[in-house]
Design a protein around this motif. Structure first.
Motif, mmCIF file in Angstrom:
data_model
loop_
_atom_site.group_PDB
_atom_site.id
_atom_site.type_symbol
_atom_site.label_atom_id
_atom_site.label_comp_id
_atom_site.label_asym_id
_atom_site.label_seq_id
_atom_site.Cartn_x
_atom_site.Cartn_y
_atom_site.Cartn_z
ATOM 1 N N GLN A 1 17.986 28.031 -29.324
ATOM 2 C CA GLN A 1 16.815 28.850 -29.009
ATOM 3 C C GLN A 1 15.523 28.220 -29.514
ATOM 4 N N ARG A 2 15.543 27.712 -30.737
ATOM 5 C CA ARG A 2 14.317 27.129 -31.273
ATOM 6 C C ARG A 2 13.939 25.861 -30.501
ATOM 7 N N ALA A 3 14.929 25.043 -30.145
ATOM 8 C CA ALA A 3 14.648 23.816 -29.391
ATOM 9 C C ALA A 3 14.139 24.139 -27.989
ATOM 10 N N LEU A 4 14.724 25.161 -27.348
ATOM 11 C CA LEU A 4 14.261 25.556 -26.022
ATOM 12 C C LEU A 4 12.834 26.075 -26.083
ATOM 13 N N ALA A 5 12.509 26.806 -27.126
ATOM 14 C CA ALA A 5 11.144 27.310 -27.284
ATOM 15 C C ALA A 5 10.151 26.164 -27.415
ATOM 16 N N VAL A 6 10.543 25.077 -28.077
ATOM 17 C CA VAL A 6 9.680 23.904 -28.181
ATOM 18 C C VAL A 6 9.401 23.322 -26.794
ATOM 19 N N LEU A 7 10.429 23.253 -25.952
ATOM 20 C CA LEU A 7 10.236 22.723 -24.600
ATOM 21 C C LEU A 7 9.363 23.648 -23.768
#
Length: 473
Positions: A17-23
């Motif tokens: 979730q955190r990595a997807l939010a960065v994208l």
């Protein structure tokens, strides 16, 4: 219900979730900084003109209801703010339903942008971000353990991304079957990175190994995603390593990074199981309904993968819920680049003072070493690569680009690395010429300091000036 959730994946969900939010943040930032020149009211492909002829049901978007540059900017920067909040973990502090709504906001906003983005948003990773982002809405937060069905559907996306790309290669260019595509790919890819020159000059036997390893990773390893642990983790980890190799070799926007993010959801990270109450009934019903919908919609992508006429990067519904993917079904052997130049001379001659516009990412000055931009997406630079392949790819926007350069349009010039003309003195004429580019050899690099060598091919656009501007005598 024990069958509904997998508490051992709570840390994998958190990282995903955190990595997807960065994208998401990168995607919205790209939109906010580039939209005025591309699709704004005075853009090359204005949104108002597009929505006037496109029914809402074919391209659902907030901008079908209202458009202004100010409203678009508000939506893009709101997307940045919500994405940053998700990176910080705000959804974990909200009730389950509110966390889901928070994840729904960037999906709706980015869907609205993609569905009016036209040519500039026609890349596969746009639909991929939307498909993954839609599933993220139903992944839950700290109030529930990760739903098994959503984790399965994320693996299903990863499978289609990799397996579809593998099939399109085997069915496409024969160099993939002969293991020779990487003899050319690093030199002819859309936007080389700072290490691409070195990748191109790797020994040819190593290129053969790279292609063979790619076939294994895309055609064999994806099947292992649906096997028990730790095999699924090993398969996902191998995909991550492969994608990191691709990150080093070129600038592919966030395609590689979102594939890595997807793979992270399949990795069982070491952690103690999360102790939470059973998922509420309404949540189970919603997840089951969404899963049934997406499985049903998967018919078209599966049919496409099984077809001998497989296509790449296509959405089968206007919400981009389930799509088909693929990349580089064919590989160019020769690199062409469109070089755009302007002159202030009253009469455009071959010996006039032609000055070259420099783009941020695409090759131009042979001595200018490529930079790393991905996951940030330079949309104009990418489309200039397509324009060099065929003028047909640029027919809808290239003329307007030239017009904006003749006006010294501020928003358009922001898309470039450098304009050769001062803000108060635009060129009188702009032209475009086609060059063939090739990487220099080690010896040429030492002697000249240039990573490219270019040769003039032909005129791409003759000297052009603004209509109605009189020529000085």
């Amino acid at each position: 219900m024990d069958w509904f959730t997998a508490s051992e994946y709570w840390l994998s969900r958190l990282v995903f979730q955190r990595a997807l939010a960065v994208l998401y943040l990168v995607a919205f930032l790209t939109a906010a900084l580039q939209f005025r020149a591309l699709i704004g009211q005075r853009g090359m492909l204005p949104v108002p003109r597009f929505v006037a002829r496109m029914p809402f049901k074919h391209a659902p978007s907030l901008f079908q209801l209202h458009y202004s540059d100010r409203f678009f900017a508000a939506c893009a920067w709101t997307g940045c703010a919500v994405s940053a909040a998700l990176v910080a973990g705000l959804d974990s502090y909200l009730p389950l339903w509110a966390g889901m709504v928070l994840w729904l906001v960037p999906w709706v906003l980015y869907l609205s942008i993609v569905n009016v983005g036209q040519t500039w948003y026609g890349f596969g990773w746009e639909s991929l971000l939307l498909e993954v982002g839609f599933l993220a809405v139903f992944l839950g937060n700290d109030e529930v353990a990760p739903p098994i069905l959503v984790l399965f559907l994320l693996r299903w996306i990863l499978f289609r991304v990799e397996f579809g790309a593998g099939l399109i290669k085997m069915r496409g260019d024969e160099c993939w079957r002969k293991l020779t595509c990487l003899d050319h790919h690093h030199e002819t890819q859309p936007m080389p990175g700072p290490l691409s020159w070195f990748f191109h000059h790797l020994p040819r036997p190593l290129h053969r190994v790279e292609v063979a390893a790619n076939h294994v990773t895309q055609l064999v390893v994806p099947v292992l995603l649906f096997t028990p642990q730790p095999v699924a983790t090993a398969a996902a980890s191998l995909m991550i390593l492969t994608q990191l190799w691709l990150v080093l070799s070129g600038n592919f926007s966030w395609l590689n990074w979102i594939t890595i993010v997807l793979a992270l959801s399949a990795v069982e990270l070491p952690s103690d199981p999360l102790s939470v109450p059973d998922a509420p009934l309404w949540y189970e019903v919603v997840v089951l309904a969404v899963a049934a919908l997406l499985v049903g919609l998967s018919y078209q992508p599966v049919r496409n993968m099984l077809s001998r006429r497989q296509v790449m990067n296509r959405s089968f519904d206007p919400l981009h819920l389930v799509n088909t993917y693929g990349a580089f079904g064919s590989v160019s052997r020769i690199r062409h680049e469109v070089v755009v130049e302007g002159t202030s001379d009253d009469v455009p001659r071959e010996d006039s003072d032609w000055r070259e516009y420099e783009f941020k990412g695409k090759p131009g000055d042979p001595r200018h070493w490529p930079r790393q931009f991905a996951p940030y997406h330079l949309r104009l630079d990418w489309m200039m690569w397509f324009a060099a392949l065929s003028p047909a790819y640029a027919g809808s926007w290239f003329g307007t680009l030239v017009e904006r350069l003749l006006e010294n349009d501020r928003d358009t010039l922001k898309l470039l690395r450098r304009s050769p003309f001062p803000p108060d003195a635009p060129p009188r004429y702009v032209r475009a010429r086609l060059f063939r580019y090739r990487y220099t050899t080690w010896q040429e690099l030492r002697e000249t300091g240039a990573c490219w060598e270019r040769t003039y091919v032909r005129e791409y656009l003759p000297p052009t000036r603004l209509a109605g501007v009189a020529q000085r005598s």
